[in-house]
Design a protein around this motif. Sequence first.
Motif, PDB file in Angstrom:
ATOM      1  N   ILE A   1      -3.314  22.480 -10.983  1.00 38.59           N
ATOM      2  CA  ILE A   1      -4.146  21.552 -10.211  1.00 38.59           C
ATOM      3  C   ILE A   1      -3.935  21.911  -8.740  1.00 38.59           C
ATOM      4  N   SER A   2      -4.959  22.436  -8.085  1.00 43.56           N
ATOM      5  CA  SER A   2      -4.816  22.763  -6.668  1.00 43.56           C
ATOM      6  C   SER A   2      -6.156  22.599  -5.967  1.00 43.56           C
ATOM      7  N   GLY A   3      -6.075  22.327  -4.680  1.00 44.03           N
ATOM      8  CA  GLY A   3      -7.271  22.123  -3.879  1.00 44.03           C
ATOM      9  C   GLY A   3      -7.358  20.692  -3.390  1.00 44.03           C
ATOM     10  N   TYR A   4      -8.551  20.315  -2.957  1.00 47.37           N
ATOM     11  CA  TYR A   4      -8.778  18.970  -2.430  1.00 47.37           C
ATOM     12  C   TYR A   4      -9.243  18.046  -3.551  1.00 47.37           C
ATOM     13  N   TYR A   5      -8.643  16.876  -3.606  1.00 45.51           N
ATOM     14  CA  TYR A   5      -8.978  15.888  -4.626  1.00 45.51           C
ATOM     15  C   TYR A   5      -9.088  14.507  -3.994  1.00 45.51           C
ATOM     16  N   TYR A   6      -9.772  13.641  -4.715  1.00 42.57           N
ATOM     17  CA  TYR A   6      -9.822  12.228  -4.394  1.00 42.57           C
ATOM     18  C   TYR A   6      -8.811  11.587  -5.325  1.00 42.57           C
ATOM     19  N   ILE A   7      -7.852  10.839  -4.789  1.00 43.12           N
ATOM     20  CA  ILE A   7      -6.793  10.245  -5.594  1.00 43.12           C
ATOM     21  C   ILE A   7      -7.007   8.745  -5.718  1.00 43.12           C
ATOM     22  N   ASN A   8      -6.871   8.247  -6.945  1.00 34.67           N
ATOM     23  CA  ASN A   8      -6.875   6.812  -7.214  1.00 34.67           C
ATOM     24  C   ASN A   8      -5.511   6.452  -7.783  1.00 34.67           C
ATOM     25  N   ILE A   9      -4.838   5.508  -7.152  1.00 35.85           N
ATOM     26  CA  ILE A   9      -3.578   4.982  -7.663  1.00 35.85           C
ATOM     27  C   ILE A   9      -3.907   3.591  -8.197  1.00 35.85           C
ATOM     28  N   VAL A  10      -3.898   3.452  -9.516  1.00 35.16           N
ATOM     29  CA  VAL A  10      -4.304   2.212 -10.178  1.00 35.16           C
ATOM     30  C   VAL A  10      -3.054   1.465 -10.642  1.00 35.16           C
ATOM     31  N   GLN A  11      -2.900   0.241 -10.134  1.00 37.32           N
ATOM     32  CA  GLN A  11      -1.763  -0.597 -10.502  1.00 37.32           C
ATOM     33  C   GLN A  11      -2.313  -1.965 -10.911  1.00 37.32           C
ATOM     34  N   GLY A  12      -2.439  -2.172 -12.211  1.00 35.60           N
ATOM     35  CA  GLY A  12      -3.036  -3.414 -12.696  1.00 35.60           C
ATOM     36  C   GLY A  12      -4.504  -3.455 -12.311  1.00 35.60           C
ATOM     37  N   ASP A  13      -4.919  -4.532 -11.626  1.00 36.85           N
ATOM     38  CA  ASP A  13      -6.320  -4.641 -11.222  1.00 36.85           C
ATOM     39  C   ASP A  13      -6.539  -4.208  -9.778  1.00 36.85           C
ATOM     40  N   ILE A  14      -5.556  -3.497  -9.210  1.00 36.17           N
ATOM     41  CA  ILE A  14      -5.644  -3.009  -7.835  1.00 36.17           C
ATOM     42  C   ILE A  14      -5.714  -1.485  -7.861  1.00 36.17           C
ATOM     43  N   CYS A  15      -6.579  -0.937  -7.011  1.00 34.49           N
ATOM     44  CA  CYS A  15      -6.727   0.523  -6.924  1.00 34.49           C
ATOM     45  C   CYS A  15      -6.662   0.940  -5.464  1.00 34.49           C
ATOM     46  N   PHE A  16      -5.788   1.889  -5.172  1.00 39.93           N
ATOM     47  CA  PHE A  16      -5.694   2.492  -3.853  1.00 39.93           C
ATOM     48  C   PHE A  16      -6.314   3.873  -3.943  1.00 39.93           C
ATOM     49  N   SER A  17      -7.097   4.256  -2.937  1.00 32.55           N
ATOM     50  CA  SER A  17      -7.807   5.532  -3.005  1.00 32.55           C
ATOM     51  C   SER A  17      -7.653   6.304  -1.704  1.00 32.55           C
ATOM     52  N   GLY A  18      -7.810   7.614  -1.811  1.00 32.92           N
ATOM     53  CA  GLY A  18      -7.773   8.460  -0.631  1.00 32.92           C
ATOM     54  C   GLY A  18      -7.998   9.913  -1.010  1.00 32.92           C
ATOM     55  N   ASP A  19      -7.881  10.781  -0.029  1.00 34.52           N
ATOM     56  CA  ASP A  19      -8.029  12.219  -0.240  1.00 34.52           C
ATOM     57  C   ASP A  19      -6.647  12.856  -0.262  1.00 34.52           C
ATOM     58  N   ILE A  20      -6.529  13.945  -1.002  1.00 32.01           N
ATOM     59  CA  ILE A  20      -5.247  14.636  -1.082  1.00 32.01           C
ATOM     60  C   ILE A  20      -5.506  16.133  -1.246  1.00 32.01           C
ATOM     61  N   ASP A  21      -4.625  16.932  -0.676  1.00 32.26           N
ATOM     62  CA  ASP A  21      -4.724  18.389  -0.756  1.00 32.26           C
ATOM     63  C   ASP A  21      -3.491  18.910  -1.482  1.00 32.26           C
ATOM     64  N   LEU A  22      -3.696  19.509  -2.636  1.00 33.26           N
ATOM     65  CA  LEU A  22      -2.575  20.061  -3.428  1.00 33.26           C
ATOM     66  C   LEU A  22      -2.587  21.571  -3.369  1.00 33.26           C
TER      67      LEU A  22
ATOM     68  N   ILE B   1       0.864  -1.183   0.000  1.00 35.25           N
ATOM     69  CA  ILE B   1       0.000   0.000   0.000  1.00 35.25           C
ATOM     70  C   ILE B   1       0.898   1.230   0.000  1.00 35.25           C
ATOM     71  N   PRO B   2       0.800   2.059  -1.043  1.00 39.68           N
ATOM     72  CA  PRO B   2       1.683   3.222  -1.117  1.00 39.68           C
ATOM     73  C   PRO B   2       1.263   4.318  -0.137  1.00 39.68           C
ATOM     74  N   VAL B   3       2.230   4.799   0.621  1.00 40.13           N
ATOM     75  CA  VAL B   3       2.004   5.958   1.478  1.00 40.13           C
ATOM     76  C   VAL B   3       2.459   7.172   0.670  1.00 40.13           C
ATOM     77  N   VAL B   4       1.578   8.165   0.556  1.00 38.53           N
ATOM     78  CA  VAL B   4       1.851   9.341  -0.261  1.00 38.53           C
ATOM     79  C   VAL B   4       2.049  10.548   0.637  1.00 38.53           C
ATOM     80  N   THR B   5       3.139  11.265   0.408  1.00 38.74           N
ATOM     81  CA  THR B   5       3.340  12.557   1.064  1.00 38.74           C
ATOM     82  C   THR B   5       3.381  13.615  -0.032  1.00 38.74           C
ATOM     83  N   VAL B   6       2.939  14.804   0.315  1.00 37.76           N
ATOM     84  CA  VAL B   6       2.858  15.888  -0.656  1.00 37.76           C
ATOM     85  C   VAL B   6       3.860  16.971  -0.274  1.00 37.76           C
ATOM     86  N   ASP B   7       4.672  17.379  -1.253  1.00 42.79           N
ATOM     87  CA  ASP B   7       5.613  18.481  -1.077  1.00 42.79           C
ATOM     88  C   ASP B   7       5.358  19.443  -2.238  1.00 42.79           C
TER      89      ASP B   7
END
Length: 83
Positions: A62-83, A13-19
């Motif tokens: 691209i700025s503001g709050y978004y819903y992020i989908n990270i799609v890798q093959g048939d697996i999708c990781f989802s969450g919220d992100i603030d850019l 499961i990818p942990v995402v940090t925003v810089d």
Amino acid sequence: MKPVRKAPAKPVIPVVTVDGHTLNFSAPLVEGQIDLLNEDEEVEYTIYVAKGATKVVIPSYISGYYYINIVQGDICFSGDIDL
């Protein structure tokens, strides 16, 4: 001797940090794509990711709050992100 059955490897499961507009991932990604969806759940931005990527730069318009989908093959990781 019977063959040993192995379960498929569990996905990391990818942990995402925003810089700023750079998304940094805790582990290299598998080839796939990242979709950013707006509050209406419409895809506003898609970027294709090469195998082994550990960071992705999102355009500055691209700025503001978004819903992020990270799609890798048939697996999708989802969450919220603030850019």
